[in-house]
Scaffold this motif. Sequence first.
Motif, PDB file in Angstrom:
ATOM      1  N   ALA A  68       0.822  -1.214   0.000  1.00 29.84           N
ATOM      2  CA  ALA A  68       0.000   0.000   0.000  1.00 29.84           C
ATOM      3  C   ALA A  68       0.857   1.267   0.000  1.00 29.84           C
ATOM      4  CB  ALA A  68      -0.930  -0.015   1.211  1.00 29.84           C
ATOM      5  N   ALA A  69       1.864   1.286   0.872  1.00 33.31           N
ATOM      6  CA  ALA A  69       2.684   2.492   1.000  1.00 33.31           C
ATOM      7  C   ALA A  69       3.340   2.837  -0.334  1.00 33.31           C
ATOM      8  CB  ALA A  69       3.743   2.289   2.082  1.00 33.31           C
ATOM      9  N   GLU A  70       3.818   1.799  -1.001  1.00 30.00           N
ATOM     10  CA  GLU A  70       4.501   2.034  -2.273  1.00 30.00           C
ATOM     11  C   GLU A  70       3.531   2.590  -3.316  1.00 30.00           C
ATOM     12  OE1 GLU A  70       6.667  -1.402  -3.731  1.00 30.00           O
ATOM     13  OE2 GLU A  70       6.673  -0.457  -5.724  1.00 30.00           O
ATOM     14  N   ARG A  71       2.297   2.023  -3.318  1.00 39.91           N
ATOM     15  CA  ARG A  71       1.313   2.485  -4.290  1.00 39.91           C
ATOM     16  C   ARG A  71       0.964   3.952  -4.057  1.00 39.91           C
ATOM     17  NH1 ARG A  71      -3.478  -1.387  -3.583  1.00 39.91           N
ATOM     18  NH2 ARG A  71      -4.494  -0.265  -5.278  1.00 39.91           N
ATOM     19  N   TYR A  72       0.768   4.318  -2.791  1.00 34.36           N
ATOM     20  CA  TYR A  72       0.384   5.696  -2.508  1.00 34.36           C
ATOM     21  C   TYR A  72       1.515   6.656  -2.860  1.00 34.36           C
ATOM     22  CZ  TYR A  72      -1.095   9.936  -0.198  1.00 34.36           C
ATOM     23  OH  TYR A  72      -1.446  11.240   0.047  1.00 34.36           O
ATOM     24  N   LEU A  73       2.734   6.287  -2.443  1.00 37.22           N
ATOM     25  CA  LEU A  73       3.868   7.187  -2.690  1.00 37.22           C
ATOM     26  C   LEU A  73       4.118   7.347  -4.181  1.00 37.22           C
ATOM     27  CD1 LEU A  73       6.305   6.256   0.197  1.00 37.22           C
ATOM     28  CD2 LEU A  73       4.919   8.326  -0.097  1.00 37.22           C
ATOM     29  N   ARG A  74       3.942   6.229  -4.919  1.00 38.33           N
ATOM     30  CA  ARG A  74       4.148   6.332  -6.356  1.00 38.33           C
ATOM     31  C   ARG A  74       3.114   7.274  -6.967  1.00 38.33           C
ATOM     32  NH1 ARG A  74       3.931   0.779  -9.261  1.00 38.33           N
ATOM     33  NH2 ARG A  74       5.602   0.231  -7.839  1.00 38.33           N
ATOM     34  N   TRP A  75       1.836   7.121  -6.502  1.00 38.58           N
ATOM     35  CA  TRP A  75       0.774   8.007  -7.008  1.00 38.58           C
ATOM     36  C   TRP A  75       1.072   9.462  -6.662  1.00 38.58           C
ATOM     37  CZ3 TRP A  75      -2.346  11.440  -4.387  1.00 38.58           C
ATOM     38  CH2 TRP A  75      -3.362  12.046  -5.153  1.00 38.58           C
ATOM     39  N   LEU A  76       1.524   9.657  -5.415  1.00 36.58           N
ATOM     40  CA  LEU A  76       1.782  11.013  -4.952  1.00 36.58           C
ATOM     41  C   LEU A  76       2.900  11.652  -5.767  1.00 36.58           C
ATOM     42  CD1 LEU A  76       0.908  13.031  -2.768  1.00 36.58           C
ATOM     43  CD2 LEU A  76       2.788  12.208  -1.372  1.00 36.58           C
TER      44      LEU A  76
END
Lengths: 328, 268
Positions: A68-76
């Motif tokens: 999850a963290a990776e997905r959010y940071l990538r989106w951000l």
Amino acid sequence: MGHRLRFTARKLARMVLLLLGVSLTAFLLMNASPLDPLQTNVGQAALGAMSPEQIARLEEYWGVNTPAAERYLRWLGDALRGDFGISLLYRQPVLEVIGQRLSNSLWLMASAWVLSGALGLALGVLAGTRRGRWPDRLVRGYCLVISSTPSFWLALLLLMVFSVWLGILPIGLAVPIGAEHAGVTLLQRLRHAILPALTLSVTGVANIALHTREKTADVMERDYILFARARGETAIVRRHVLRNVALPALTLQFASIGEIAGGSVLVEQVFSYPGLGQAAVSAGLGSDMPLLLGITVVTAAMVFGGNLAADLLYGVIDPRIRRGAAGT
Amino acid sequence: MEPILNVAHLSVTFSRYGRGFSRTKLSAIEDLSLTVDPGQVAAVVGSSGSGKSLLAHAIFHILPPNSRVEGTLLYDGAPLTAHRAAEPRGRELVLIPQGVTYLDPMMKVGPQVCRGRRDPAVRARCREVLKRYGLGPDVEDLYPFQLSGGMARRVLIACAVMERPRLIVADEPTPGLDARTAQRVVGHFRELADRGAGVLLITHDLPLALSVADKIVVMHAGQTVDEISADQLQSGYGPSHPYTRALWRAMPQNGFAPPSGDLEEWLT
């Protein structure tokens, strides 16, 4: 002028923090959702007929196995560079989807915003200046009934009356079914927007009218109204009441952007109106993370922008702020 | 001379809903009588809560709707009904309220003094009246929050004398002002009376009232307890009523005496 620039800069910094918080919350909620994107979008039966490789490719497409963290940071990271990603459901850039949907929703929301604001102000002032008498009871009764009515139910009711029984307005969508995109006239678009806009306005009026009524009743008790009466003034409502109700009404009007945007989600759903609200629902149910985050951020920015506009207009209109800040 | 204002046995009661459907009556003014002659400053003196301001509101018919007025109110010899008050109100029958809260905070001073009329004659008159009270033309362009307490009072007086007032009711026009400014404000009332208007000055400040008034009406708990000429009070002839006596003795120059036993007895 300097103070106003500083004020705006501080507000904008706050907006960045707000958008960050809102997007993170939306992401976490979506992440915690029990919906399995594969089952929802591909279907149980189709999934069963697929080979493990195909499933693995789909899982990668929907991002099931990425932390999850990776997905959010990538989106951000992408979003900060202005890239809001590709909508998984529509297979178009998120900003393009939002742009199309917003252009449908915008004048729906705008007409509801103007109508509910004007009507709400008029009814609120009417009720507030005649507190306890029959116009007040009528307006208050209407407002209380409407505010306790779910907007989707009201939408269904209007749909039944105007589209099914009377048959004078279309039953849904933004354009006639099967019509060529180029051949759609403005009149046709307008006819399709009437019912959703009406539903949104009717529900929006209640809130604005009730708040304006409170403010008006409050102004009516002020000393300067008493003095105006003692001086035999005739146009007290126009000269004093409206003038003093204008500022709170303005705040209310801009704050209602959020409610109208929220209301449009349900109303568009009922009327199958292809607007931003409907896209938000399908993005949420279809696990389309980039689109949902995009819509959330854009809507939050709109609401924040509305409040910011109210704050800035306050400084222009209210002499106590305008002259007080200028240092007389 | 025929009094311009004649109030006889006036009473004001409020009805309010209590628990359930019961209605309670609250008597604010019980038995009030006084007269104001043209050219006279009559001061109504009493502690707060004695119903002084309600008297002013009753004259202008601006009491709240749950109130009831009984007794006689004669203006210029004829009963002052709501219908009859509508005509002179704001012209020959004027109210000077307490302070800046009686001015619309969102409107500039000029339009408020002019009551929204824009013809040049009214504007010129407004300028002239403001000037009489030491306020320059720049004041017209100010909002009420930019006025000092003394300026606000003078603006309110200017509102009152835009036309030719015959009866001026000044409701507590001095609280919050320093002694010199307060003196100047009541001095304006004396001038207006000397020009022929009747002035009803409502105040809790006995020394101030004595300095300008011809006559003092003492109110307590909604009743007129005493009506005495200012000369009589000051000449040491002595106030007639124990309450007046107590007020008189409580003035710093008269010994600053706290109310004595006989007053307590009288009040209960």
